[in-house]
Design an enzyme around this catalytic site. Structure first.
Site, PDB file in Angstrom:
ATOM      1  N   HIS A  29       0.837  -1.199   0.000  1.00  0.00           N
ATOM      2  CA  HIS A  29       0.000   0.000   0.000  1.00  0.00           C
ATOM      3  C   HIS A  29       0.873   1.251   0.000  1.00  0.00           C
ATOM      4  CE1 HIS A  29      -2.380  -3.276   1.705  1.00  0.00           C
ATOM      5  NE2 HIS A  29      -3.445  -2.654   1.262  1.00  0.00           N
ATOM      6  N   GLY A 117      -3.935  -3.604  11.437  1.00  0.00           N
ATOM      7  CA  GLY A 117      -4.419  -4.016  10.126  1.00  0.00           C
ATOM      8  C   GLY A 117      -5.932  -4.047  10.098  1.00  0.00           C
ATOM      9  N   PRO A 118      -6.561  -4.735  11.059  1.00  0.00           N
ATOM     10  CA  PRO A 118      -8.014  -4.610  11.148  1.00  0.00           C
ATOM     11  C   PRO A 118      -8.331  -3.170  11.592  1.00  0.00           C
ATOM     12  CG  PRO A 118      -7.228  -6.579  12.296  1.00  0.00           C
ATOM     13  CD  PRO A 118      -6.030  -5.712  12.006  1.00  0.00           C
ATOM     14  N   HIS A 261      -4.164   3.806  -3.513  1.00  0.00           N
ATOM     15  CA  HIS A 261      -4.187   3.092  -2.232  1.00  0.00           C
ATOM     16  C   HIS A 261      -3.264   1.883  -2.228  1.00  0.00           C
ATOM     17  CE1 HIS A 261      -5.877   1.177   1.373  1.00  0.00           C
ATOM     18  NE2 HIS A 261      -5.933   0.070   0.656  1.00  0.00           N
ATOM     19  N   GLU A 408     -18.210  -2.822  24.443  1.00  0.00           N
ATOM     20  CA  GLU A 408     -17.427  -4.063  24.500  1.00  0.00           C
ATOM     21  C   GLU A 408     -16.251  -4.064  23.516  1.00  0.00           C
ATOM     22  OE1 GLU A 408     -20.705  -3.958  24.258  1.00  0.00           O
ATOM     23  OE2 GLU A 408     -21.567  -5.106  25.910  1.00  0.00           O
ATOM     24  N   HIS A 459     -22.549 -15.659  32.879  1.00  0.00           N
ATOM     25  CA  HIS A 459     -23.804 -15.970  32.192  1.00  0.00           C
ATOM     26  C   HIS A 459     -23.504 -16.845  30.967  1.00  0.00           C
ATOM     27  CE1 HIS A 459     -24.827 -12.782  34.898  1.00  0.00           C
ATOM     28  NE2 HIS A 459     -26.096 -12.815  34.571  1.00  0.00           N
ATOM     29  N   ASP A 467     -33.880 -13.919  30.261  1.00  0.00           N
ATOM     30  CA  ASP A 467     -33.476 -12.960  29.225  1.00  0.00           C
ATOM     31  C   ASP A 467     -33.560 -13.567  27.827  1.00  0.00           C
ATOM     32  OD1 ASP A 467     -33.132 -10.638  30.635  1.00  0.00           O
ATOM     33  OD2 ASP A 467     -31.035 -11.031  31.116  1.00  0.00           O
ATOM     34  N   HIS A 471     -29.644 -13.600  24.806  1.00  0.00           N
ATOM     35  CA  HIS A 471     -28.651 -13.502  25.877  1.00  0.00           C
ATOM     36  C   HIS A 471     -28.052 -14.859  26.252  1.00  0.00           C
ATOM     37  CE1 HIS A 471     -30.010  -9.470  26.092  1.00  0.00           C
ATOM     38  NE2 HIS A 471     -29.406  -9.186  27.226  1.00  0.00           N
ATOM     39  N   ARG A 518     -23.781 -18.103  35.734  1.00  0.00           N
ATOM     40  CA  ARG A 518     -24.660 -17.192  36.460  1.00  0.00           C
ATOM     41  C   ARG A 518     -25.272 -17.916  37.665  1.00  0.00           C
ATOM     42  NH1 ARG A 518     -30.903 -15.557  35.459  1.00  0.00           N
ATOM     43  NH2 ARG A 518     -30.954 -13.950  37.049  1.00  0.00           N
TER      44      ARG A 518
END
Ligand SMILES: Cc1ncc(C[n+]2csc(CCOP(=O)(O)OP(=O)(O)O)c2C)c(N)n1
Ligand SMILES: [Mg+2]
Length: 663
Positions: A29, A117-118, A261, A408, A459, A467, A471, A518
């Protein structure tokens, strides 16, 4: 060559090295490095505190190239600064086994701080590094820790949600040591950013996150870039984002277009580019002597490191205890004696959930790892991953408990940054197990980089209950086990949970995924059955019989179910050995003889786990599990509904033995 200033010559060396390396590899690149060369030149030669002779000294500035596809920018700067990376390495760009892989890998190339990279992940890593720096500076003082985190991010980085999550928490925490350059070149792979990124005003967005923002109109204006970076450094109360307007593919006939690119250039275009940069079109991998001399950072780096070493030595003689703790922190290990501090839980048929047991265990080892920090994604009252009586990690004061907010993905990337920075022992975070779906990219990268992160999830099955299926994890154990280098541990009871933590703190390196229940699970009577220390071997015979007709292999909460099923089977004349198998990976690492002892050939083996049966055929002949999505209802009823109860398991085992006998 025409006359160029030494600065310009250096910048054009980065550019032409990039072009030649990409040309030799016929892949890579070149676009971003051509545009960003001036900014990178400034960072490596004038701004950053770094020492090529010692890429790991604790108080160095960190540099993250979040747009990892621009790797030749980084390799050129590392080589020219004098890191242990030669021109031959540059010539091997992207070749198998080289130290200049397609995207930067922190374990391949000296001076590369993180694998990128990601897109977006590096941004989150850099925020985590800044959190680590702040924690250590506030705990030990600025004589020990006093540095900055510099990052370069691209349009793609800032389109990704993970960067938004990380930017939001960085703004909240007022991480003033972050100085990020946004490569505002208005081009991504598919074309102009007008295609999909036209309305967003990036600086305004970052202002709204609480960042200090600056714009530099010309990516070639060294004075303006340096002034902006220095203004970012001077701003201690907020992270800084500098929108740097650059031209992708600068100097090449494709400048400013999507083709710049990554497409390899035809030979004639390479020559034209070199001519435009004032280079000899016939010269390849040409590095002017004066550039090597000018760019070399050994002297500057050694002086910076020496200055720090003198500070830190003075500080250490005055602060003996803190200095010992600092030393421990950088060893990455807990203080000696941690194993003896772990609690032992009394047998109890009613028992306790492994998440609640985990809470008690964490308090017991907290003082052995004073720089272990972490928290939950707004679920600390469910996952219980906190250090009691410790403060929150906040803008003015870095306590040990981090309130990550409901972020998260950003949390995962930042935890990797905490680990990459060093000085933070075993950083951790937690949420519900089903939300590993929101965290898989950073978990995968922690495994690729072998980082000492602890990924904690509670959980862990349909026993979540009311839930419902959204979940209730099903395929999640299989998904985590599929990641190379990741140790997944699902303890059966409170004492296995203590052993799991013992293993994490004492034995294991690399990331661990700790999967907790849980619901309450019986605390197994270890005077009658085998000791929980068997966990460290991944699987062990928990309940033995004289001559097993069948081996039940269970994990986590289902170990209790399997034990109860074995009692029913005994009444029916079937002798069932029960094996607790908290970790496939730890078991895999055992000697073949041990594995054969635990799971003998010639005896039917059946797994019992409240999740997808995918993968179990590696260990057993048949599986009891759940291969559909779950259902909403009381946890025990849902388990029963899916055949995860002592009676249902016993019946299933009888039927399976009969079926296997027919084969
Ligand atoms: C998560 C992720 N999705 C997709 C890609 C593939 N990819 C590499 S670079 C890029 C976008 C390039 O645009 P930009 O980030 O602006 O970089 P520039 O072209 O300006 O160098 C994409 C989609 C990736 N590396 N990571
Ligand atoms: Mg771009």
């Amino acid at each position: 060559m025409p006359e160029q200033s030494i600065e310009q010559l250096s910048i054009n060396t980065i550019r032409t090295l990039t072009v030649d390396a990409v040309q030799a590899a016929q892949s890579g690149h070149p676009g971003a490095p051509l545009g960003l060369a001036p900014a990178a030149y400034l960072l490596y030669t004038r701004i950053m505190k770094h020492n090529p002779a010692d890429p790991k000294w604790p108080d160095r500035d960190r540099f993250v190239l979040s747009a990892g596809h621009a790797s030749m920018l980084l390799y050129s700067c590392l080589y020219l600064s004098g890191y242990d990376l030669g021109l031959d390495d540059i010539k091997q760009f992207r070749q198998l086994g080289s130290r200049t892989p397609g995207h930067p890998e922190n374990f391949e190339t000296p001076g590369v701080e993180t694998t990128t990279g990601p897109l977006g992940q590096g941004f989150g890593n850099a925020v985590g590094m800044a959190m680590a720096e702040k924690f250590l500076r506030e705990r030990f003082g600025d004589e020990a820790c006093d540095h900055h985190i510099f990052a370069i991010c691209s349009d793609g980085d800032l389109m990704e949600g993970v960067a938004s999550e990380a930017a939001s928490i960085a703004g909240h925490l007022k991480l003033g040591r972050c100085v990020f350059l946004y490569d505002d070149n208005k081009v991504t792979i598919d074309g102009s950013t007008d295609l999909s990124f036209s309305q967003e005003d990036v600086p305004k967005r970052f202002e709204a996150y609480g960042w200090h923002t600056l714009t530099v109109e010309d990516g070639n204006d060294l004075e303006a870039i340096e002034a902006a970076i220095r203004a970012g450094i001077a701003e201690e109360g907020r992270p800084t984002l500098i929108s740097l307007k650059t031209v992708i593919g600068y100097g090449s006939p494709r400048a400013g277009t999507r083709n710049a690119h990554s497409d390899p250039m035809p030979e004639e275009m390479v020559r034209e580019t070199k001519v435009a940069l004032g280079w000899d079109p016939d010269a390849q991998f040409f590095v002017p002597e004066e550039v090597l001399a000018h760019f070399d950072q050994h002297e500057r780096g050694a002086a910076a490191q020496k200055e720090w070493e003198e500070h830190v030595e003075r500080w250490a003689t005055k602060n003996v205890e803190a200095a010992a703790e600092w030393h421990d922190a950088w060893s990455g290990r807990p203080r000696a004696g941690v194993a003896a501090a772990l609690p032992v839980f009394d047998p109890d048929p009613k028992g306790v959930s492994t998440r609640v047991a985990g809470k008690d265990i964490m308090q017991a080892f907290a003082s052995y790892v004073p720089t272990m920090i972490g928290g939950a994604a707004d679920l600390v009252h469910s996952t219980f991953t906190e250090f009691k009586d410790e403060e929150w990690y906040a803008p003015g004061h870095s306590g040990r408990n981090i309130s990550w907010g409901v972020r998260e993905h950003g949390m995962g990337a930042a935890v990797n940054g905490l680990a990459l920075h060093g000085g933070i022992v075993k950083p951790f975070c937690s949420t519900f197990f089903v939300f590993t779906d929101y965290m898989r990219p950073p978990i995968r990268l922690s495994a690729l980089m072998k980082l000492d992160c602890v990924w904690i999830f509670s959980h862990d099955s349909v026993a979540v209950g009311e839930d419902g299926p959204t979940h209730q994890p099903i395929e999640h154990l299989a998904a985590m086990r599929a990641i190379p280098n990741l140790t997944v541990i699902r303890p059966a009871d409170a004492n296995e949970t203590a052993e799991a933590w013992g293993a994490i703190l004492e034995d294991l390196s690399g990331p661990v995924c700790l999967v907790l229940s849980r619901q309450n699970v019986p605390t197994i009577d270890r005077a009658v059955l085998a000791p929980a220390s068997g966990l460290r071997r991944g699987a062990y015979v928990l309940a033995e019989v004289d001559s097993p007709d069948v081996v039940l292999v269970a994990t986590g909460a289902e170990v209790g179910t399997a034990l109860a099923a074995s009692d029913i089977l005994a009444e029916q004349g079937v002798q069932a050995r029960v094996v607790s198998m908290p970790s496939w990976e730890l078991f895999e690492a055992q000697r073949p003889e041990y594995r054969e002892d635990v799971l003998p050939a010639g005896v039917p083996k059946i797994s019992v786990e409240a999740g997808a049966t995918f993968g179990w055929s590696r260990w057993v002949d048949a599986s009891i599990g759940i291969d559909t999505f779950g259902a909403s209802g009381k946890g025990d009823k849902v388990l029963e509904h899916f055949g995860i109860s002592p009676t249902a398991v016993a019946a299933h085992v009888q039927a399976t033995i009969a079926a296997l006998a027919q084969l």
